[in-house]
Design a protein around this motif. Structure first.
Motif, PDB file in Angstrom:
ATOM      1  N   LYS A   3      65.874  -8.694 -41.112  1.00 48.37           N
ATOM      2  CA  LYS A   3      66.320  -8.458 -42.478  1.00 48.37           C
ATOM      3  C   LYS A   3      67.832  -8.272 -42.485  1.00 48.37           C
ATOM      4  N   HIS A   7      72.034  -8.076 -49.380  1.00 50.56           N
ATOM      5  CA  HIS A   7      71.554  -9.269 -50.065  1.00 50.56           C
ATOM      6  C   HIS A   7      72.345  -9.376 -51.366  1.00 50.56           C
ATOM      7  N   THR A  37      78.840 -16.954 -49.398  1.00 54.16           N
ATOM      8  CA  THR A  37      78.179 -17.188 -48.109  1.00 54.16           C
ATOM      9  C   THR A  37      79.212 -17.402 -47.010  1.00 54.16           C
ATOM     10  N   ALA A  48      72.869 -12.023 -46.769  1.00 59.12           N
ATOM     11  CA  ALA A  48      72.170 -13.199 -47.291  1.00 59.12           C
ATOM     12  C   ALA A  48      72.611 -13.358 -48.750  1.00 59.12           C
ATOM     13  N   SER A  50      71.744 -15.390 -52.349  1.00 58.81           N
ATOM     14  CA  SER A  50      70.696 -16.165 -53.019  1.00 58.81           C
ATOM     15  C   SER A  50      71.045 -16.407 -54.475  1.00 58.81           C
TER      16      SER A  50
END
Length: 102
Positions: A3, A7, A37, A48, A50
């Motif tokens: 993980k 995020h 990113t 991460a 998204s």
């Protein structure tokens, strides 16, 4: 799967029908995803990034949410703004100038 420590969610204004429309998409959200990113990777951050459906705060878009802090940023329209958010992640702080909810 390991993980990630953080995020980053970038509103890209997707609708149920699947097409991206709305403020965040029109204000360059797809390019933001790439910039965040690459910026996180360049800094060695465990992040991460998204794309999301509409986050329903279009008037404050483009919207970026950083977890696990659950800090919502609005008006993230420039590379400087994205750099400030990445700086905040790196320094364990919040980019106060862009906070719309925390």
């Amino acid at each position: 799967m390991k993980k990630p420590a953080f995020h980053i969610l970038v509103c890209n204004s997707y609708r149920i029908a699947g097409s991206a429309q709305g403020a965040c998409n029109r204000k360059n959200a797809p390019a933001m995803i790439q910039y965040l990113t690459e910026g996180a990777a360049d800094r060695g951050l465990d992040v991460a990034v998204s794309s999301t459906a509409c986050l329903n705060v279009c008037a404050q878009g483009p919207v970026v949410v950083v977890h696990p802090q659950n800090v919502w940023y609005g008006g993230v329209e420039s590379e400087d703004a994205m750099d400030e958010i990445l700086d905040a992640i790196e320094n364990g702080t919040v980019a106060e100038k862009y906070v719309i909810s925390e």
